[in-house]
Design an enzyme around this catalytic site. Structure first.
Site, PDB file in Angstrom:
ATOM      1  N   SER A 189      31.939  47.498  34.256  1.00 19.26           N
ATOM      2  CA  SER A 189      33.491  47.149  34.187  1.00 19.26           C
ATOM      3  C   SER A 189      33.759  46.387  33.054  1.00 19.26           C
ATOM      4  O   SER A 189      33.020  45.872  32.345  1.00 19.26           O
ATOM      5  CB  SER A 189      33.670  46.179  35.490  1.00 19.26           C
ATOM      6  OG  SER A 189      34.964  45.535  35.219  1.00 19.26           O
ATOM      7  N   TYR A 230      32.995  38.963  40.247  1.00 20.92           N
ATOM      8  CA  TYR A 230      32.696  40.564  40.288  1.00 20.92           C
ATOM      9  C   TYR A 230      32.387  40.854  38.932  1.00 20.92           C
ATOM     10  O   TYR A 230      31.154  41.823  38.543  1.00 20.92           O
ATOM     11  CB  TYR A 230      34.140  41.092  40.489  1.00 20.92           C
ATOM     12  CG  TYR A 230      34.258  42.436  39.936  1.00 20.92           C
ATOM     13  CD1 TYR A 230      33.493  43.545  40.672  1.00 20.92           C
ATOM     14  CD2 TYR A 230      34.992  42.811  38.801  1.00 20.92           C
ATOM     15  CE1 TYR A 230      33.574  44.861  40.265  1.00 20.92           C
ATOM     16  CE2 TYR A 230      35.060  44.160  38.464  1.00 20.92           C
ATOM     17  CZ  TYR A 230      34.174  44.972  39.208  1.00 20.92           C
ATOM     18  OH  TYR A 230      34.529  46.466  38.555  1.00 20.92           O
ATOM     19  N   LYS A 256      43.880  50.268  48.461  1.00 17.85           N
ATOM     20  CA  LYS A 256      43.491  48.830  47.574  1.00 17.85           C
ATOM     21  C   LYS A 256      44.421  47.883  47.872  1.00 17.85           C
ATOM     22  O   LYS A 256      44.312  46.884  47.478  1.00 17.85           O
ATOM     23  CB  LYS A 256      43.168  49.246  46.178  1.00 17.85           C
ATOM     24  CG  LYS A 256      41.859  50.259  45.986  1.00 17.85           C
ATOM     25  CD  LYS A 256      41.779  50.794  44.477  1.00 17.85           C
ATOM     26  CE  LYS A 256      41.226  49.526  43.744  1.00 17.85           C
ATOM     27  NZ  LYS A 256      41.085  49.780  42.286  1.00 17.85           N
TER      28      LYS A 256
END
Length: 328
Positions: free
Chosen positions: A114, A143, A184
Site C-alpha cells: 500500500s 494498516y 466499502k
C-alpha cells in the site's frame, strides 16, 4: 489453478473478471461475503470455488500441486481500523504464511502492499526495496504499518537468501477508483461518494485546506483507474521473470477539485462545490500530496499508457455508476 484472496472485494473482483476475460476457468475466490452486497462483485463470474479464509490452509494443502499463482488482495484495508492484533493476523501473518507456502510449492505470489507505507510522504514516494530506504518510512496508521512490516520481512528473507516464491511482486496501491467498490461504504472513492450525492440532488463537498501551500480542494493525490491497476497485474502475471516491490499509480498527482470537476462533467452537471473543514480527528495526519514514482515499473518493461483522470472518471460514471447494473 489461480487463487484470488479478497476476490470478492474491490481490486480482487476486478482481477477475477480480467482472468475470466482471458479464458481462465480454474479460478478460486477466497473471501468473507457476510450479509452485504459483496457477493454481487462476483455474481457474473463462473468460478471453480469460493473459499472462506479460515478454510484456505486446508484447501491449499489439498491442492498443493495445482496452484500456479496466488493474487493476495485480502486484508484489513480500513485505515481507521484500530484493532492492531486483528490487523497483524490478517495482513502480516497471513501474507507471510502465503509467501512461505508459495515458496515450498513453487507457486507465484502477487500481493497487495500500500501507498500508506509512505506515511506523511516526507521521505518521498520511491518504491525502493532497499532496507535502509524502507527503514526511513513511518506509516501513520496500523494498516500502513502492517503492510510496511510485511515488505520489510520479505526484504529480510531475501537478504538472508531464504526461500522465495517462483515469482513475487508487492504492489503499493495509490488511490484506486472504479467499479465494485460499493460495499466499502465510507471507504469508497470520492468519485463513487460524490456521484451518489449529486444524484440525490445534494451539493458536492470537499475538505478545506489547512495548509498554506494548498488552496481548498487543491490537495493532491495519485488517482488511478482500477482498469490500469488490473492491466499492470496481468502484465506481471505474463512476465514471471519480474519480481520486485512496485508502486501502482499514474505517476501524476491531481487535485480533489480536478476529480470533482471530472465527476460533474461526466454527469453533465454544472460544478457546485462546498468546502468543509477537515475533521480534527484526522487533520494532523492528513496528506496533502501523494504521487507514485513509476520509474521502476517502467524500467521493468511495463510501457502501457495510464488512463487520464478525466477519462477514468467518465468511464466509471457513464459505464457503471449511471447504469442499472454498476457491477463489473
Amino acid at each position: 489453478m489461480l487463487i484470488v484472496t479478497g476476490g470478492a472485494g474491490f481490486i480482487g473482483s476486478n482481477i477475477v473478471a480480467a482472468l475470466e476475460d482471458r479464458g481462465k476457468t480454474d479460478i478460486v475466490v477466497v473471501d468473507r461475503l457476510r450479509d452485504g452486497i459483496k457477493w454481487k462483485n462476483i455474481a457474473k463470474r463462473n468460478l471453480r470455488d469460493i473459499i472462506h479464509p479460515d478454510e484456505l490452509p486446508a484447501f491449499l494443502e489439498q491442492h498443493s500441486g495445482d496452484v500456479d499463482a496466488i493474487f493476495h488482495m485480502g486484508a484489513i484495508s480500513a485505515t481507521t481500523e484500530t484493532d492492531a492484533d486483528k490487523i497483524v493476523a490478517n495482513n502480516l501473518k497471513l501474507t507471510t504464511w502465503l509467501w512461505e507456502w508459495c515458496s515450498r510449492h513453487s507457486a507465484r505470489l502477487i500481493y497487495a502492499s500500500s501507498a500508506a507505507t509512505y506515511g506523511d510522504g516526507k521521505q518521498g514516494f520511491d518504491d525502493s526495496f532497499n532496507e535502509g530506504d524502507m527503514a526511513k518510512l513511518a506509516p501513520l496508521n496500523a494498516y500502513g504499518w502492517s503492510k510496511h512490516a510485511t515488505d520489510r520481512r520479505f526484504r529480510r528473507i531475501l537478504d538472508q537468501n531464504g526461500f522465495r516464491p517462483k515469482q513475487w511482486a508487492g504492489l503499493k496501491f495509490f488511490n484506486v477508483y472504479g467499479p465494485n467498490e460499493y460495499h466499502k461504504g465510507g471507504m469508497r472513492s470520492v468519485v463513487s461518494q460524490m456521484f451518489d450525492k449529486l444524484s440525490a440532488g445534494e451539493t458536492a463537498t470537499l475538505f478545506k485546506s489547512h495548509h498554506p501551500d494548498y488552496e481548498d480542494g487543491g490537495q493532491l493525490r495519485d488517482f488511478v483507474w482500477v482498469g490500469d491497476v488490473v492491466n499492470i497485474i496481468m502484465w506481471l502475471y505474463d512476465h514471471p521473470d519480474v519480481s520486485d516491490l512496485f508502486n501502482i499509480g499514474t505517476g501524476k498527482a491531481r487535485s480533489f477539485k480536478d476529480l470533482a470537476l471530472s465527476v460533474f462533467d461526466a454527469m453533465g452537471k454544472a460544478p457546485d462545490i462546498k468546502y468543509v473543514p477537515t475533521p480534527e480527528s484526522i487533520r494532523d495526519k492528513y496528506q496533502y500530496f501523494t504521487e507514485a514514482n513509476m520509474a521502476k515499473l517502467r524500467q521493468a518493461g511495463y510501457d502501457a499508457e495510464m488512463t487520464s483522470l478525466e477519462e477514468g472518471v467518465r468511464c466509471y460514471v457513464q459505464d457503471y455508476l449511471a447504469t442499472d447494473d454498476p457491477f463489473r
